[in-house]
Design a protein around this motif. Sequence first.
Motif, PDB file in Angstrom:
ATOM      1  N   GLN A  91      -0.828  75.344  89.486  1.00 30.76           N
ATOM      2  CA  GLN A  91      -1.577  74.485  90.391  1.00 30.76           C
ATOM      3  C   GLN A  91      -0.760  74.201  91.637  1.00 30.76           C
ATOM      4  N   ILE A  92      -1.431  73.704  92.684  1.00 32.67           N
ATOM      5  CA  ILE A  92      -0.738  73.315  93.899  1.00 32.67           C
ATOM      6  C   ILE A  92      -0.178  71.908  93.726  1.00 32.67           C
ATOM      7  N   TRP A  93       1.112  71.771  94.036  1.00 28.65           N
ATOM      8  CA  TRP A  93       1.792  70.485  94.018  1.00 28.65           C
ATOM      9  C   TRP A  93       2.412  70.254  95.388  1.00 28.65           C
ATOM     10  N   LEU A  94       2.613  68.989  95.720  1.00 26.29           N
ATOM     11  CA  LEU A  94       3.219  68.606  96.994  1.00 26.29           C
ATOM     12  C   LEU A  94       4.449  67.755  96.728  1.00 26.29           C
ATOM     13  N   ILE A  95       5.505  67.975  97.505  1.00 25.60           N
ATOM     14  CA  ILE A  95       6.721  67.191  97.375  1.00 25.60           C
ATOM     15  C   ILE A  95       7.261  66.874  98.759  1.00 25.60           C
ATOM     16  N   ASP A  96       7.777  65.652  98.909  1.00 18.51           N
ATOM     17  CA  ASP A  96       8.404  65.256 100.166  1.00 18.51           C
ATOM     18  C   ASP A  96       9.613  66.162 100.419  1.00 18.51           C
ATOM     19  N   ALA A  97       9.772  66.622 101.632  1.00 20.03           N
ATOM     20  CA  ALA A  97      10.888  67.516 101.958  1.00 20.03           C
ATOM     21  C   ALA A  97      12.246  66.849 101.751  1.00 20.03           C
ATOM     22  N   LYS A  98      12.267  65.514 101.668  1.00 25.51           N
ATOM     23  CA  LYS A  98      13.517  64.790 101.393  1.00 25.51           C
ATOM     24  C   LYS A  98      13.761  64.634  99.898  1.00 25.51           C
ATOM     25  N   GLY A  99      12.802  65.104  99.077  1.00 17.54           N
ATOM     26  CA  GLY A  99      12.940  64.977  97.636  1.00 17.54           C
ATOM     27  C   GLY A  99      12.060  63.882  97.072  1.00 17.54           C
ATOM     28  N   GLY A 100      12.105  63.712  95.756  1.00 24.36           N
ATOM     29  CA  GLY A 100      11.284  62.713  95.097  1.00 24.36           C
ATOM     30  C   GLY A 100      10.352  63.334  94.087  1.00 24.36           C
ATOM     31  N   GLU A 101       9.353  62.565  93.651  1.00 26.32           N
ATOM     32  CA  GLU A 101       8.399  63.043  92.668  1.00 26.32           C
ATOM     33  C   GLU A 101       7.319  63.894  93.334  1.00 26.32           C
ATOM     34  N   ALA A 102       6.944  64.976  92.667  1.00 19.85           N
ATOM     35  CA  ALA A 102       5.889  65.845  93.188  1.00 19.85           C
ATOM     36  C   ALA A 102       4.513  65.284  92.828  1.00 19.85           C
ATOM     37  N   ARG A 103       3.536  65.560  93.674  1.00 20.50           N
ATOM     38  CA  ARG A 103       2.156  65.118  93.451  1.00 20.50           C
ATOM     39  C   ARG A 103       1.260  66.333  93.233  1.00 20.50           C
ATOM     40  N   GLN A 104       0.446  66.277  92.183  1.00 21.58           N
ATOM     41  CA  GLN A 104      -0.457  67.383  91.898  1.00 21.58           C
ATOM     42  C   GLN A 104      -1.677  67.300  92.803  1.00 21.58           C
ATOM     43  N   LEU A 105      -2.010  68.428  93.447  1.00 20.01           N
ATOM     44  CA  LEU A 105      -3.141  68.453  94.361  1.00 20.01           C
ATOM     45  C   LEU A 105      -4.379  69.086  93.745  1.00 20.01           C
ATOM     46  N   THR A 106      -4.215  70.188  93.037  1.00 21.20           N
ATOM     47  CA  THR A 106      -5.365  70.870  92.428  1.00 21.20           C
ATOM     48  C   THR A 106      -5.281  70.788  90.909  1.00 21.20           C
ATOM     49  N   ARG A 107      -6.452  70.906  90.271  1.00 22.71           N
ATOM     50  CA  ARG A 107      -6.542  70.911  88.807  1.00 22.71           C
ATOM     51  C   ARG A 107      -7.572  71.955  88.360  1.00 22.71           C
ATOM     52  N   CYS A 108      -7.528  73.096  88.993  1.00 19.69           N
ATOM     53  CA  CYS A 108      -8.517  74.143  88.712  1.00 19.69           C
ATOM     54  C   CYS A 108      -8.288  74.741  87.328  1.00 19.69           C
ATOM     55  N   LYS A 109      -9.343  74.922  86.590  1.00 22.76           N
ATOM     56  CA  LYS A 109      -9.251  75.386  85.209  1.00 22.76           C
ATOM     57  C   LYS A 109      -8.519  76.707  85.091  1.00 22.76           C
ATOM     58  N   THR A 110      -8.743  77.611  86.028  1.00 33.21           N
ATOM     59  CA  THR A 110      -8.167  78.950  85.921  1.00 33.21           C
ATOM     60  C   THR A 110      -6.859  79.115  86.688  1.00 33.21           C
ATOM     61  N   GLY A 111      -6.347  78.032  87.253  1.00 30.28           N
ATOM     62  CA  GLY A 111      -5.098  78.125  88.005  1.00 30.28           C
ATOM     63  C   GLY A 111      -5.315  78.607  89.428  1.00 30.28           C
ATOM     64  N   VAL A 112      -4.277  78.551  90.249  1.00 29.23           N
ATOM     65  CA  VAL A 112      -4.400  78.910  91.661  1.00 29.23           C
ATOM     66  C   VAL A 112      -3.223  79.786  92.073  1.00 29.23           C
ATOM     67  N   SER A 113      -3.343  80.387  93.256  1.00 21.56           N
ATOM     68  CA  SER A 113      -2.258  81.185  93.824  1.00 21.56           C
ATOM     69  C   SER A 113      -2.357  81.188  95.343  1.00 21.56           C
ATOM     70  N   ASN A 114      -1.263  81.554  96.000  1.00 19.94           N
ATOM     71  CA  ASN A 114      -1.172  81.782  97.449  1.00 19.94           C
ATOM     72  C   ASN A 114      -1.681  80.637  98.326  1.00 19.94           C
ATOM     73  N   PRO A 115      -1.200  79.415  98.132  1.00 21.76           N
ATOM     74  CA  PRO A 115      -1.655  78.331  99.013  1.00 21.76           C
ATOM     75  C   PRO A 115      -1.031  78.404 100.407  1.00 21.76           C
ATOM     76  N   ILE A 116      -1.862  78.254 101.450  1.00 26.78           N
ATOM     77  CA  ILE A 116      -1.405  78.320 102.838  1.00 26.78           C
ATOM     78  C   ILE A 116      -1.950  77.114 103.600  1.00 26.78           C
ATOM     79  N   TRP A 117      -1.071  76.420 104.317  1.00 20.16           N
ATOM     80  CA  TRP A 117      -1.453  75.240 105.093  1.00 20.16           C
ATOM     81  C   TRP A 117      -2.284  75.611 106.318  1.00 20.16           C
ATOM     82  N   SER A 118      -3.234  74.743 106.671  1.00 15.62           N
ATOM     83  CA  SER A 118      -3.927  74.864 107.955  1.00 15.62           C
ATOM     84  C   SER A 118      -2.983  74.397 109.063  1.00 15.62           C
ATOM     85  N   PRO A 119      -3.193  74.840 110.298  1.00 17.19           N
ATOM     86  CA  PRO A 119      -2.287  74.461 111.392  1.00 17.19           C
ATOM     87  C   PRO A 119      -2.189  72.960 111.628  1.00 17.19           C
ATOM     88  N   ASP A 120      -3.254  72.196 111.310  1.00 17.62           N
ATOM     89  CA  ASP A 120      -3.188  70.744 111.509  1.00 17.62           C
ATOM     90  C   ASP A 120      -2.651  70.002 110.285  1.00 17.62           C
TER      91      ASP A 120
END
Length: 671
Positions: A91-120
């Motif tokens: 799944q996609i997780w997010l973490i502060d670049a300074k460190g800390g606890e990661a936050r789960q963003l997606t919970r898709c049943k079949t899993g995910v791959s290749n996440p890419i940020w939008s420019p904004d």
Amino acid sequence: MTATKRCIRAEDLYQIRYTSDPQLSPNGKSVAFVETMIDEQRQYRNHLVLQSLDSKDLTSLTVGAVRDTFPRWSPDGATISFVSNRSGTPQIWLIDAKGGEARQLTRCKTGVSNPIWSPDGKHIVFSSMLSPEDSFSDVEGESKKEVQKVIVVNRMKYKSDDHGYIYDKSKQIAIVNVESGEMRAISEGPYNHTVGAWSPDGEWLAITANRAENPDKQHSIDVYLVPFSGGEWKKVTKSKGTFFFPTWSPDGKKLALIGSESDTHLHAAQKRVWVYNLENDEQTCITAEWDVQVGDSTIGDVRSPGHPNPGAVWREDGKGMYFIASERGNSGIYHTTLDGQITQIVGGSRNVYGFSLHEKAQKLIMVVSDTASPGDLVEVDLDTKEEQRLTDVNHDLFAELELPAVEEIEFEAEDGWKLHGWLMKPVGYQQGQKYPMVLQIHGGPHSMYGNTYFHEFQVLAAKGYAVLYTNPRGSFGYGERFVQACCGDYGGNDYLDLMSAVKYACNHFDFVDETRLGVTGGSYGGLMTNWIVGQSNQFKAAVTDRSICNWLSFYGVSDIGYYFTAEEIMANPFNNPEKMWHHSPLRLAANIETPLLIMHGEQDHRCPIEQAEQLYIALRYHDKAPVSFIRFPGASHELSRSGDPQQRVLRLEYTADWFESYLLTAEKASV
């Protein structure tokens, strides 16, 4: 061998680490990357590491019994997204670049791959394998239906060595809102779609897909432009050949693509850099006159498959691009202008398998392997071309080891073609002594041996063997004519190339004992091992691994069989079964007198285990040569590269023991 050092062992695989997927921060002051290792439970672990380019300090962003991969910086540099299996499925997780606890963003049943940020930085695009009844909103861990009692198969591509039995699943793309977690699918239908890149203004997504009328029979991969706000897609390419890794020019007016327009060669087509101009709908191959493979074609056994390819990375002024290319056993970084003026930026006798560029800071971070190093980060100053090694993840282990010397060789085939390879000396080599030699044959066949770390070779050299490895015709790295030369000729000139390499080594290295030769290989290398021992008794022992022995049955059981044979053998069971049987080593089984060890994974969908079963039964029936059959439960075609670590070590030990029985034991008995 020095008194303070020891020989490498198969089980040292458990200690080897390597780095991958470097990603420079938006300000160019730090790099995030993946470090891969095997833990005490003999399980793979991937952790995210952050390194300051000023202080060189390393910070572990993630730790523990997890597989964290694909780090990507948010545009403002404050957050890093990554893919993790810590919740059970990737799944996609997010973490502060300074460190800390990661936050789960997606919970898709079949899993995910290749996440890419939008420019904004407000959205992330990603992909997932879905059945027609699945949706991106289905939550991992929840099951909608009971275990199926029967499965109805309607497609030809119903299994994959990467994904197992996929049946009617296909890869779809969705966009997730980073704040709310709300998801929106942007693709559908019985087609596989792959995430590409956002346009600089965030209004378009460039993706790749095979959306042919019958994607089981039509294998072209096209580039599409998909509007972020919804609406009609724009098809960029012409359903001719295959194209990958689209990247946008800084002004959003052009796309760079990596691919080929060949309709006849899916696997043997040399990839080049193309540019599509959105203003006039023109597509141009800008490396058309450069007969070099774009991308890293080097094969090794201590690197995860599917390492992210950065594609062609644009300069800020839009006048050129940086990319990886493979040539004569090396892969480096090159630059091309839009009119095709190509310059090597990073070269040398090594394997560059990934990079990240920050042009404003004039920095390039690459991941590099060579014959004595599995993979570390190196910083390149683009102004001065000076390099600085950033990591040394195997320092403690390799400081203990005596590694073999490797000599590059050049020789001629029987028909005069120029050939290239390497001879690894046995560890502890002493002048005047004779040593057995093992010929290693790579898979593909369209890959390339090169100046990279290969644990299997190191283990055999430590056992007292010279190891010969070479690139016969069919290999990438020597031009398009060379890579396509084996098509329709398996067991012909490629076989003679391999035998020419053996002859050269025996004639030019006086320490090679030509009475004690072994041969081994996996996949295509296993096929050629089978072919060689069916043609010659020159080798005293052989090990065939994940091999092919019968093209007629391979056609219908391999995940790629029905179209791979059309390209590589240039026949199918209906128009020319005689040709398929002619190229099948099983036809030669009655000739085999060389002791042969057969090893195969039971869940190999690329070269299914029935190939090994046929060969084993045939040899037992003819009862002419010692034969043993080792099966690896649960193992796919990736057994030797990214398979279960314990099975990988066992495979190496079985290989070494087999050669010892026939190449070393007799010598010891006569002393």
